[in-house]
Enzyme design. Structure first.
Site, short mmCIF file in Angstrom:
data_model
loop_
_atom_site.label_atom_id
_atom_site.label_comp_id
_atom_site.label_asym_id
_atom_site.label_seq_id
_atom_site.Cartn_x
_atom_site.Cartn_y
_atom_site.Cartn_z
N GLU A 131 0.89 -1.38 0.07
CA GLU A 131 -0.01 -0.01 0.00
C GLU A 131 0.76 1.42 0.09
OE1 GLU A 131 -2.68 2.91 -0.04
OE2 GLU A 131 -3.48 0.72 -0.04
N ASP A 168 5.20 1.96 -3.16
CA ASP A 168 4.38 2.09 -4.49
C ASP A 168 4.19 0.83 -5.26
OD1 ASP A 168 4.74 2.25 -7.80
OD2 ASP A 168 3.82 4.08 -7.15
N GLY A 169 3.21 0.29 -5.56
CA GLY A 169 2.87 -1.17 -5.92
C GLY A 169 3.40 -1.57 -7.36
N ASP A 185 -5.81 -4.53 -5.89
CA ASP A 185 -7.33 -3.89 -5.35
C ASP A 185 -7.24 -2.37 -5.54
OD1 ASP A 185 -9.19 -3.12 -3.81
OD2 ASP A 185 -8.31 -4.13 -1.85
#
Length: 157
Positions: free
Chosen positions: A107, A139-140, A157
């Site tokens: 997240e 950062d994803g 998500d």
């Protein structure tokens, strides 16, 4: 007259969604986004990020059950799961219902996690305390590009 939240996601397309604000529980600008949590008479507590509804207590289960259980059951034996986003904890709550060895949740905004634990605990139902959780604040997209780890299921998500 009561205060109303008007979502901005589709405003340029001529579509508006407004939700009555019963009481504003939290509002602040984090390093990444404007975070707002308020009560709505019909939907319960509502989380918005940058003017867009992310989840509500009243209907979150429809989203979180679908986004988690469909890929988990399709795989059938996932042991290592990556969730990108999901700071409200709902997807995590559903994933840990399965026999997984590890869940990595990435997240970007720790404030979202903290505020959802405080104001929307019914979404995670304690899943952030699960010992199988590896919580990463990052950062994803960057995490996926840089990690050497491999996952059985990845949920954006």
């Amino acid at each position: 007259m009561a205060d109303w939240f008007q979502e901005t996601l589709h405003a340029s397309s001529g579509i508006a969604q407004s939700l009555k604000i019963g009481s504003l529980l939290y509002e602040d600008k984090s390093e990444h986004q404007h975070v707002q949590i308020f009560d709505n008479p019909l939907l319960g507590r509502v989380l918005t990020l940058d003017g867009v509804v992310q989840t509500t207590e009243g209907d979150e289960f429809m989203y979180h059950e679908m986004i988690a259980h469909v890929p988990m059951l399709a795989h059938g034996a996932a042991r290592d799961v990556l969730i990108i986003g999901g700071g409200d904890g709902g997807t995590l709550r559903e994933v840990v219902k399965h026999d997984v060895a590890r869940v990595t949740l990435v997240e970007i905004d720790a404030r979202v996690i903290d505020m959802c634990k405080e104001y929307l605990p019914s979404l995670s139902k304690g899943a952030f305390d699960d010992p199988r959780l590896d919580l990463v604040i990052a950062d994803g997209a960057r995490f996926v590009a840089e990690t050497a780890n491999r996952y059985d299921v990845i949920i954006a998500d």
